[in-house]
Each structure stands twice: as structure tokens, then as C-alpha cells.
Design an enzyme around this catalytic site. Structure first.
Site, PDB file in Angstrom:
ATOM      1  N   ALA A   1      18.864   8.222  19.213  1.00 17.45           N
ATOM      2  CA  ALA A   1      18.984   9.357  18.280  1.00 17.45           C
ATOM      3  C   ALA A   1      19.816   8.950  17.074  1.00 17.45           C
ATOM      4  O   ALA A   1      20.722   8.126  17.176  1.00 17.45           O
ATOM      5  CB  ALA A   1      19.630  10.537  18.994  1.00 17.45           C
TER       6      ALA A   1
ATOM      7  N   LYS B   1      18.258   0.679   7.981  1.00 22.10           N
ATOM      8  CA  LYS B   1      18.676   0.157   9.287  1.00 22.10           C
ATOM      9  C   LYS B   1      19.444  -1.137   9.032  1.00 22.10           C
ATOM     10  O   LYS B   1      19.441  -1.643   7.904  1.00 22.10           O
ATOM     11  CB  LYS B   1      17.468  -0.065  10.190  1.00 22.10           C
ATOM     12  CG  LYS B   1      16.524  -1.153   9.700  1.00 22.10           C
ATOM     13  CD  LYS B   1      15.486  -1.416  10.755  1.00 22.10           C
ATOM     14  CE  LYS B   1      14.772  -2.710  10.488  1.00 22.10           C
ATOM     15  NZ  LYS B   1      13.826  -3.056  11.525  1.00 22.10           N
TER      16      LYS B   1
ATOM     17  N   THR C   1       0.873  -1.187   0.000  1.00 25.12           N
ATOM     18  CA  THR C   1       0.000   0.000   0.000  1.00 25.12           C
ATOM     19  C   THR C   1       0.904   1.229   0.000  1.00 25.12           C
ATOM     20  O   THR C   1       1.010   1.942   0.991  1.00 25.12           O
ATOM     21  CB  THR C   1      -0.919   0.019   1.249  1.00 25.12           C
ATOM     22  OG1 THR C   1      -0.101  -0.125   2.424  1.00 25.12           O
ATOM     23  CG2 THR C   1      -1.933  -1.085   1.224  1.00 25.12           C
TER      24      THR C   1
ATOM     25  N   CYS D   1       7.749   1.661   6.203  1.00 19.71           N
ATOM     26  CA  CYS D   1       6.504   1.887   6.966  1.00 19.71           C
ATOM     27  C   CYS D   1       6.347   3.296   7.515  1.00 19.71           C
ATOM     28  O   CYS D   1       5.391   3.988   7.180  1.00 19.71           O
ATOM     29  CB  CYS D   1       6.416   0.894   8.118  1.00 19.71           C
ATOM     30  SG  CYS D   1       6.201  -0.793   7.542  1.00 19.71           S
TER      31      CYS D   1
ATOM     32  N   PHE E   1      13.103   2.804  21.189  1.00 21.75           N
ATOM     33  CA  PHE E   1      12.863   3.838  20.170  1.00 21.75           C
ATOM     34  C   PHE E   1      13.235   5.236  20.664  1.00 21.75           C
ATOM     35  O   PHE E   1      12.599   6.228  20.341  1.00 21.75           O
ATOM     36  CB  PHE E   1      11.415   3.767  19.641  1.00 21.75           C
ATOM     37  CG  PHE E   1      11.296   2.711  18.579  1.00 21.75           C
ATOM     38  CD1 PHE E   1      11.480   1.377  18.908  1.00 21.75           C
ATOM     39  CD2 PHE E   1      11.082   3.045  17.250  1.00 21.75           C
ATOM     40  CE1 PHE E   1      11.450   0.393  17.940  1.00 21.75           C
ATOM     41  CE2 PHE E   1      11.049   2.071  16.267  1.00 21.75           C
ATOM     42  CZ  PHE E   1      11.228   0.741  16.622  1.00 21.75           C
TER      43      PHE E   1
HETATM   44  C1  UDX Z   1       8.512  -0.393  11.691  1.00 25.21           C
HETATM   45  C2  UDX Z   1       7.763  -0.765  12.982  1.00 25.21           C
HETATM   46  O1  UDX Z   1       8.705  -0.907  14.059  1.00 25.21           O
HETATM   47  C3  UDX Z   1       6.975  -2.043  12.790  1.00 25.21           C
HETATM   48  O2  UDX Z   1       6.209  -2.310  13.964  1.00 25.21           O
HETATM   49  C4  UDX Z   1       6.048  -1.864  11.590  1.00 25.21           C
HETATM   50  O3  UDX Z   1       5.347  -3.065  11.342  1.00 25.21           O
HETATM   51  C5  UDX Z   1       6.827  -1.459  10.344  1.00 25.21           C
HETATM   52  O4  UDX Z   1       7.581  -0.288  10.622  1.00 25.21           O
HETATM   53  P1  UDX Z   1      10.733  -1.183  10.447  1.00 25.21           P
HETATM   54  O5  UDX Z   1      10.437  -0.081   9.493  1.00 25.21           O
HETATM   55  O6  UDX Z   1      11.085  -2.526   9.910  1.00 25.21           O
HETATM   56  O7  UDX Z   1       9.476  -1.408  11.425  1.00 25.21           O
HETATM   57  O8  UDX Z   1      11.965  -0.742  11.356  1.00 25.21           O
HETATM   58  P2  UDX Z   1      12.210  -0.117  12.786  1.00 25.21           P
HETATM   59  O9  UDX Z   1      13.163  -0.983  13.501  1.00 25.21           O
HETATM   60  O10 UDX Z   1      10.972   0.229  13.489  1.00 25.21           O
HETATM   61  O11 UDX Z   1      13.006   1.208  12.381  1.00 25.21           O
HETATM   62  C6  UDX Z   1      12.405   2.234  11.603  1.00 25.21           C
HETATM   63  C7  UDX Z   1      13.330   3.410  11.443  1.00 25.21           C
HETATM   64  O12 UDX Z   1      13.494   4.120  12.661  1.00 25.21           O
HETATM   65  C8  UDX Z   1      14.759   3.039  11.002  1.00 25.21           C
HETATM   66  O13 UDX Z   1      15.195   3.986  10.054  1.00 25.21           O
HETATM   67  C9  UDX Z   1      15.561   3.133  12.278  1.00 25.21           C
HETATM   68  O14 UDX Z   1      16.924   3.412  12.055  1.00 25.21           O
HETATM   69  C10 UDX Z   1      14.856   4.276  12.974  1.00 25.21           C
HETATM   70  N1  UDX Z   1      15.016   4.252  14.438  1.00 25.21           N
HETATM   71  C11 UDX Z   1      14.429   3.264  15.173  1.00 25.21           C
HETATM   72  C12 UDX Z   1      15.745   5.251  15.067  1.00 25.21           C
HETATM   73  O15 UDX Z   1      16.294   6.154  14.427  1.00 25.21           O
HETATM   74  N2  UDX Z   1      15.841   5.229  16.439  1.00 25.21           N
HETATM   75  C13 UDX Z   1      15.251   4.269  17.193  1.00 25.21           C
HETATM   76  O16 UDX Z   1      15.376   4.340  18.431  1.00 25.21           O
HETATM   77  C14 UDX Z   1      14.531   3.252  16.547  1.00 25.21           C
END
Ligand code: UDX
Length: 434
Positions: A255, A324, A86, A263, A252
Site C-alpha cells: 500500500a 518509485k 506511445t 506505464c 504488488f
Molecule cells: C510497470 C510494470 O511493472 C512493468 O511490467 C511494465 O513494463 C511497465 O510498468 P514500472 O512502471 O517501471 O513498471 O514500475 P513498477 O515497479 O511496476 O511500479 C509502478 C508503480 O506502482 C510505482 O508508482 C510504484 O510505487 C507502485 N507500486 C508498485 C505500489 O504502489 N505498490 C506495489 O506493491 C507495487
């Protein structure tokens, strides 16, 4: 249970393989013939730790199969999951639901006996109603119920997240469908995660609210990191100090260069659109999106400032490109904006990523790619760590120093301790730390 999974992308493939591992009989469908051909040969089209083994085991046990032929796969299924993409609709940020609706239309004609049609894709509030309308219109006699069951798995930790979720949210409107969903998730009861049964619209909104909240948490700590740099505080210590408060929670709050991925960027935009359409603006989320966009460019600025204000003609090495670690996914990765800004300022960008370089190549033609992190560093004026792959946590720092023209490390993921790198003679710049 007999389960059909429509869409063999990230969510569809992981969910399908995990359901098969629970003991269900699963068939994964995708219209992409080359993808299905690869899956049939035992090749996994995405990088996800442990997925190859999980798929192979369940194929061997005859619980998991693949096809491009949707109608026969739907016949006689207890549940048909829709797990198609989507994406953001071009131009306006609304979620593009054409794949979901096309799937609904095709399912309609093939339904046989009572079938639960489950939306696993992230879809705006009201999509379940529309899917129900489409199926009813195409096949007035069909015996079915439409359910919402959003997926919360994270790339790189997808199998663990699927099998050990904090909760499973299920939006159902009728008891027969609830029974089927309970049966599908029964194998999870060993770990006893709550199955949260709610109305369908509530379930649809819960997914967006969760992602928007997490994106907000990250963006909040990123702004606090900027302030830490100004006032001489340490963002990691602030994050720990607030995160130990159970009402806030420590996750989460890392920084970095801003969130990316498949997503958060698209779901925050879609939620904003829903709010605007309904006359109920989500001003916090609107600000989060704007702050996060600006942040990616600001990270390039950080590198440029570290090099005295100009990178024209200078070689810069980037370690990590994926949004990531543990994924090859480049969707909305901060590296895209960082590369564009650096190259726009005349830098020669050299890069290495353990998994995403095949995906990255067409997206950043100006970059020179290397098969080894140290090769990317040779003769560079500075190195920036953009993705926190484990491989970059234990670099041979003496070698790094000898390869760089100037010993400048810009660590956008706070992988190293400032005192350690300074002791070794590096100019070390990180995020939200002195
Ligand atoms: C996310 C949601 O966590 C998940 O529940 C949903 O189903 C899909 O979207 P995802 O996109 O796979 O999952 O990765 P995630 O680990 O959540 O990280 C997302 C982004 O946030 C990454 O770019 C990561 O580097 C960033 N991030 C995450 C931070 O900068 N700091 C954090 O503390 C956590």
C-alpha cells in the site's frame, strides 16, 4: 542476429544493450541528435542501475552502436524493433501512435531481404495490422513480417527483468518470423523462461491486461489500507495473509500513495479507450483509474490533517519525488499531486530526492530543493516520505527529530515500524496501519 532498435528511450536502450549482451549485433537509432551524441560519448541519458556498464562493455566488444541515420541501420537487419514512445494522446487517453507509424513508414523504404519488424512499444490491439499495412503500401515488394513482442521490464530493475523475465510474449502470424524470434531469445534458454507464442492481437492485449491487472492489485490494497485505518487493522499483515495464497501472490500488494510512472497511468487509460471503442467497457479498470487519481490528492490531505487541518505558511519537507526508487522518472509521480495540493493550501514545500530533482525542478517551480535530506528537514513542521529510496530507510532519527520543528513523520511508503518511531517520540502516521 543483426538487430536494429528504433527509439533509444528506456525500453529501446535497455533492450538494445541486453540483446547486444546476448551476443547479437545491435544498432540503436534515435532521431534526437543530442541523445545519440551523448550515447556515443558513453553517457547514459537515463538513470538505470547497471546500464552504463552494460552499454560500455558491449560498445567495447563492437556489438552495440548508435546512430541517427535510420535507413542504413535497417538495411540487411534480421529484425527491426520499434521501441518508440506511445504517450497518451492529449485530451482523450488514446495511445498516440504517430511515432510508431512514422517509424514504420521510414523502415519500409529501407528493407532488404526478409526482415521481421517487431513492435516492442506498448500499442493497442490492431496496431500490428496497421504497421503491416503502412509498410506494404509504402513498399509493395518488401519481404517482411510484423510481430508483437511487448516488454514487461520495470524501471530500476530493467536489466534483471529483461534478462530473467517470467515469460516472453511473442505475437506472430507466420513461421519464418517465429524462427527469427526464437533465435533472438535463444540465449535466454539458460534461465528457461517460457516463450509464449500467440497471435499478434492476443500479444498486444496481453501487455495491457498485465499492466491493468497490476494497477488493480495495487489499488485494491490501497483501498483495503484505508479501511484498515478505520477499523484498526494492519494492511501489511493483511497483504501477507492474502499474498501467501498462491492464487493471489504476495507481489504488488504494497500500500502507498498510488501508482505512477510511465506505464500504468497511460496504459490503463488506453485500455479503457479500447474497451469503450469496442463497446466492451472495462468498468473495473475505469474505477481503478478514478480511485488512484483521488488517492494522490488524499495523501496530501493526510499530511494536512497531521498538521491540524491547515498548512498555510508552514514548511513541509518531502523525502522522495520520483514515482518509485532507483529511477529519476517523474512521469505521473504521486509527488506531483501532493506538491500541488500542499502548495495550493499555502505550504512552503522543501524537497530532496537522490536522482530526480533535475527532472522535478521544472515540474514543481514552487518547491525549494536541497542537496541533502537533512537540509530539507531543517525547521519543517513535518516530514513526509513519498518515495521509498533505501537512503530513507536508515535515516539518523535523532538528527531528524532535532531538525524538525515538530516531530511529525508521515510515512506514505510504510518504511518504518510505527512502534519504533513512537518510542522515539515521533508522531508517526503511515498507510493502513494503526
Ligand atoms: C510497470 C510494470 O511493472 C512493468 O511490467 C511494465 O513494463 C511497465 O510498468 P514500472 O512502471 O517501471 O513498471 O514500475 P513498477 O515497479 O511496476 O511500479 C509502478 C508503480 O506502482 C510505482 O508508482 C510504484 O510505487 C507502485 N507500486 C508498485 C505500489 O504502489 N505498490 C506495489 O506493491 C507495487
Amino acid at each position: 542476429m543483426k538487430i536494429t532498435m528504433i527509439g533509444s528511450g528506456y525500453v529501446g536502450l535497455v533492450s538494445g544493450a541486453c540483446f547486444a549482451d546476448f551476443g547479437h549485433d545491435v544498432i540503436c537509432v534515435d532521431s534526437d541528435e543530442s541523445k545519440i551524441a551523448r550515447l556515443k560519448r558513453g553517457e547514459i541519458p537515463i538513470y538505470e542501475p547497471g546500464l552504463d556498464e552494460l552499454v560500455a562493455n558491449n560498445v567495447k566488444q563492437n556489438r552495440l552502436s548508435f546512430t541517427t541515420d535510420l535507413a542504413p541501420a535497417v538495411k540487411g537487419a534480421d529484425a527491426v524493433f520499434i521501441a518508440v514512445g506511445t504517450p497518451s494522446r492529449r485530451g482523450d487517453g488514446h495511445a498516440d501512435l504517430s511515432y510508431v507509424y512514422a517509424a514504420a513508414k521510414t523502415i519500409a523504404g529501407a528493407l532488404e531481404g526478409f526482415t521481421v519488424v517487431v513492435n516492442k512499444s506498448t500499442v493497442p490491439v490492431g496496431t500490428g495490422d496497421e504497421v503491416e499495412r503502412i509498410i506494404r503500401e509504402a513498399n509493395p515488394k518488401a519481404d517482411f513480417a510484423v510481430v508483437s513482442n511487448p516488454e514487461f521490464l520495470r524501471e530500476g530493475a530493467a536489466i534483471e527483468d529483461f534478462k530473467r523475465p517470467d515469460r516472453v510474449v511473442i505475437g506472430v502470424e507466420e513461421p519464418r518470423a517465429r524462427e527469427v524470434m526464437e533465435e533472438i531469445y535463444r540465449p535466454l534458454s539458460l534461465n528457461a523462461p517460457p516463450l509464449v507464442f500467440v497471435g499478434r492481437r492476443t500479444s498486444e492485449l496481453t501487455k495491457y491486461a498485465a499492466n491493468a491487472f497490476l494497477a488493480t492489485k495495487i489499488t485494491f490494497i490501497n483501498e483495503i489500507a484505508d479501511l484498515c485505518e478505520k477499523v484498526g487493522a494492519d494492511v501489511q499483515e493483511v497483504a501477507r495473509g492474502i499474498g501467501l495464497d498462491k492464487r493471489i501472490g504476495g507481489k504488488f500488494l504494497h500500500a502507498g500513495p498510488g501508482y505512477g510512472g510511465s506505464c500504468f497511468p497511460k496504459d490503463t487509460l488506453a485500455l479503457i479507450k479500447t474497451g469503450q471503442d469496442e463497446g466492451s467497457s472495462l468498468r473495473i479498470v475505469e474505477t481503478v483509474v478514478a480511485v488512484n487519481d483521488a488517492r494522490k490528492r488524499a495523501m496530501a490531505r493526510k499530511i494536512i490533517v497531521a498538521l491540524g487541518g491547515s498548512v498555510r505558511g508552514k514548511k513541509i519537507a518531502l523525502l522522495g519525488l520520483a514515482f518509485k526508487p532507483n529511477t529519476d522518472d517523474m512521469r505521473d509521480a504521486p509527488s506531483l499531486a501532493i506538491v500541488a495540493s500542499l502548495a495550493g493550501d499555502g505550504a512552503q514545500v522543501h524537497a530532496y530526492d537522490p536522482e530526480s530533482m533535475d527532472q522535478a525542478r521544472p515540474l514543481m517551480p514552487e518547491v525549494t530543493f536541497h542537496d541533502d535530506p537533512y537540509a530539507a528537514l531543517e525547521g519543517a513542521e513535518a516530514v513526509a516520505i513519498v518515495t521509498e529510496w533505501d537512503a530513507f530507510r536508515a535515516l539518523d532519527l535523532d538528527r531528524v527529530k532535532s531538525l524538525l520543528k515538530q516531530p511529525i513523520v508521515v510515512d506514505l511508503r510504510n518504511v518504518y515500524r510505527p512502534a519504533d518511531l513512537r518510542k522515539r517520540g515521533f508522531t508517526y502516521i503511515s498507510v493502513g496501519r494503526k
